[in-house]
Design a protein around this motif. Structure first.
Motif, PDB file in Angstrom:
ATOM      1  N   GLN A   1     -11.808  -4.689   0.833  1.00  0.00           N
ATOM      2  CA  GLN A   1     -11.612  -5.366  -0.445  1.00  0.00           C
ATOM      3  C   GLN A   1     -10.772  -6.631  -0.273  1.00  0.00           C
ATOM      4  N   ASP A   2      -9.732  -6.563   0.546  1.00  0.00           N
ATOM      5  CA  ASP A   2      -8.930  -7.754   0.825  1.00  0.00           C
ATOM      6  C   ASP A   2      -9.778  -8.827   1.499  1.00  0.00           C
TER       7      ASP A   2
ATOM      8  N   THR B   1      -9.453   5.305   2.571  1.00  0.00           N
ATOM      9  CA  THR B   1      -8.785   4.488   1.559  1.00  0.00           C
ATOM     10  C   THR B   1      -8.262   3.196   2.155  1.00  0.00           C
TER      11      THR B   1
ATOM     12  N   ARG C   1      -9.090   7.305  -2.523  1.00  0.00           N
ATOM     13  CA  ARG C   1      -7.659   7.405  -2.818  1.00  0.00           C
ATOM     14  C   ARG C   1      -7.370   8.659  -3.636  1.00  0.00           C
TER      15      ARG C   1
ATOM     16  N   LYS D   1     -14.781  -1.384  -4.269  1.00  0.00           N
ATOM     17  CA  LYS D   1     -13.615  -1.020  -5.082  1.00  0.00           C
ATOM     18  C   LYS D   1     -13.719   0.437  -5.550  1.00  0.00           C
TER      19      LYS D   1
ATOM     20  N   GLU E   1      -9.556  -0.602   1.433  1.00  0.00           N
ATOM     21  CA  GLU E   1      -8.590  -1.594   0.968  1.00  0.00           C
ATOM     22  C   GLU E   1      -8.675  -2.856   1.813  1.00  0.00           C
TER      23      GLU E   1
ATOM     24  N   MET F   1     -13.090   2.796  -2.675  1.00  0.00           N
ATOM     25  CA  MET F   1     -11.666   2.811  -2.363  1.00  0.00           C
ATOM     26  C   MET F   1     -10.911   3.723  -3.334  1.00  0.00           C
TER      27      MET F   1
ATOM     28  N   ILE G   1       0.857  -1.199   0.000  1.00  0.00           N
ATOM     29  CA  ILE G   1       0.000   0.000   0.000  1.00  0.00           C
ATOM     30  C   ILE G   1       0.885   1.238   0.000  1.00  0.00           C
TER      31      ILE G   1
END
Length: 556
Positions: A536-537, A529, A309, A302, A533, A305, A112
């Motif tokens: 999403q992981d 962000t 970002r 997604k 993330e 995120m 990251i």
């Protein structure tokens, strides 16, 4: 009949289906509110940048602002800020006529990282140009929300007309699906119901998150009706069984026994058809959940995120640009402020307030949306819903964990400074109006004195006062005029002092309070962000399960 329905409504399976239908209806409305609040936030975000630029343009119209020559910075010089989970390294390089600041941000997770380049004219002495760069970054950050807008179902019409209807909170296109849902009626067959669903789809956004939730809501209502019907049939079937046993035990006439057997056969047939319908509906809900809903949520996470970002990058750039304002040297003139400056200050206060409120509403709408989704998923007994539930549970924790007050307080602090400036400007306007009244009074008295002096020879009687050969009346009038002139000069000095203080206050706000705002927004966007993330992981780790499981598990 009423008592029978009341008894059926109390059955666990019926209550469960009714609750699922209510939660799905709530989810449809929550998505609508989430979409509307997201669009409102985009509008308010753009408007805040535009209002800030107009405020600076109106303020800088008559004053001089200079940036001293930028000291030569070696390319190897760097600054490292270390936090618990995040590090920032900035490298400033002077090349030709430009300053390029490379900001590398990385967490303890080596995967990251982000690199942000901030480029500014090395000898910029134009406050408006600096603020124009900041405004462009406001627009860039707002543009980053377009993907999420599409996923949430904000139509192109709403986005294209958003600048003309900034105050609108309700969008007609968002109510279309709800109106169509209200027309849903109990059909005679499953085929007719499916045709009604297809017709509804055609009038909605095909394959969108909005249409998926609309279909799920329609299926949930159908499932509730079918389950209620099935329970009614089961209750009637049990009554007929008891009745049949009584007939057999009493060895009653065979006519009643045969009639009851035929009624039982009809009930068995209807129960079988209803069970098949329930299974088919559950299969449709399963397929919609497994394919459309799951993919929409993954894409939405997604998109959010990526949105945060980009916003983090824009806010970080704005923060470093705003820090350049700290080096500005101001030569404040005592020129009168323009009406446009007062209006732009009021406009900025309004837009900042709208931005703050829109951010708060966006967070609340997002929380309500996820909460409704989690509530519905908890009542669905399926591995695929468990997979989505795991994602949404992390999403819900994210909303509670992210420091929303950090961003809200950042806007609030600047908003408070602008409001204090407005109070100061109001005092300034009061002094200006008072000065204008005194000036008019002086002009009036001077005219009276002039007329009196011109006509003094028309008087027949004269008298000489101790301080000259003028008439006492003329001398008295002249004394009053001089007194008024002195008072006007005092008022003018007080007004000039207030104007200078207001300009200095405005200049101080620009120099010292923009960077903390963007710092707070950057930190908030960074946390969003990183949190998305993580979600999403989490989605990737649970993404492999759910296929090939029994769809009957969706049946309550």
């Amino acid at each position: 009949m009423g008592c029978g329905n009341s008894k059926i409504d109390k059955e666990e399976i019926v209550r469960r289906c009714k609750t699922r239908t209510r939660l799905m209806k709530q989810l449809v409305k929550s998505r609508q509110a989430f979409s509307a609040s997201h669009n409102t936030y985009i509008i308010s975000h753009r408007s805040a940048g535009t209002a800030l630029l107009q405020f600076v343009t109106a303020f800088a119209g008559k004053d001089d602002y200079n940036v001293p020559p930028t000291p030569t910075v070696a390319p190897s010089s760097s600054r490292l800020e270390t936090g618990d989970d995040w590090k920032t390294k900035s490298e400033v390089v002077t090349t030709g006529n430009f300053i390029k600041t490379m900001i590398t941000e990385f967490s303890n997770n080596p995967e990251i990282t982000s690199e942000i380049a901030v480029v500014m004219p090395a000898k910029s002495n134009d406050l408006v140009e600096i603020m124009r760069e900041i405004n462009e970054l406001f627009a860039t950050a707002a543009d980053a929300c377009s993907e999420v807008s599409s996923l949430l179902g904000v139509s192109s019409f709403s986005r294209s007309t958003s600048h003309s209807f900034e105050g609108s909170k309700v969008y007609g296109h968002l109510n279309q699906s709800l109106c169509s849902m209200g027309l849903l009626k109990k059909t005679d067959s499953l085929e007719q119901f499916e045709e009604s669903i297809e017709g509804e789809e055609a009038s909605s956004w095909s394959g969108s998150h909005s249409s998926t939730l609309s279909k799920l809501y329609a299926w949930e209502k159908k499932l509730y009706l079918e389950v209620k019907t099935a329970e009614t049939l089961n209750l009637e079937y049990q009554k007929r069984i008891v009745q049949m046993r009584k007939f057999e035990s009493r060895k009653t006439e065979g006519v009643k026994t045969e009639k009851t057997k035929k009624e039982l056969e009809k009930l068995e047939s209807r129960i079988m058809v209803t069970s098949q319908t329930i299974e088919t509906i559950s299969s449709e809900i399963f397929k919609l959940t497994q394919s459309d809903l799951y993919m929409h949520l993954v894409e939405l996470v997604k998109g959010l995120m990526g949105m945060w970002r980009t916003m983090h990058e824009c806010y970080t750039k704005q923060m470093h640009i705003a820090k350049q304002l700290e080096r500005l040297i101001n030569v404040v003139h005592s020129s009168s402020p323009s009406e446009s400056h007062w209006r732009s200050t009021y406009q900025l206060e309004q837009k900042l307030q709208q931005w703050q409120l829109a951010l708060y509403n966006l967070d609340k709408a997002q929380g309500d949306y996820v909460e409704s989704l989690v509530g519905w998923l908890q009542l669905c007994n399926s591995p695929i819903t468990w997979r989505i539930y795991t994602i949404c549970e992390e999403w819900s924790l994210l909303i509670k964990r992210v420091p929303m007050n950090l961003a809200l307080d950042g806007i609030k602090n600047l908003l408070g400074s602008i409001r204090s400036l407005m109070v100061q400007q109001e005092e300034e306007q009061k002094l200006e109006r008072r000065l204008e009244l005194i000036k008019k009074e002086v002009e009036k008295k001077e005219l009276e004195l002039k007329l009196l002096e011109e006509n003094k020879y028309k008087y027949k009687q004269y008298s000489t006062s101790e301080d000259g050969n003028k008439e006492p009346e003329v001398a008295l009038k002249q004394t009053k005029v001089e007194s008024l002139r002195g008072k006007a000069e005092e008022e003018r000095a007080e007004y000039v002092k207030m104007v200078t203080a207001t300009k200095m206050r405005t200049f101080t706000i620009l120099r010292t309070e923009l960077a903390p705002l963007f710092q707070a927004m950057s930190d908030f966007a960074r946390e969003c962000t990183l949190s998305f993330e993580f979600v999403q992981d989490k989605a990737k780790t649970v993404g492999g399960g759910g296929e090939g499981h029994d769809v009957k598990m969706l049946v309550p």
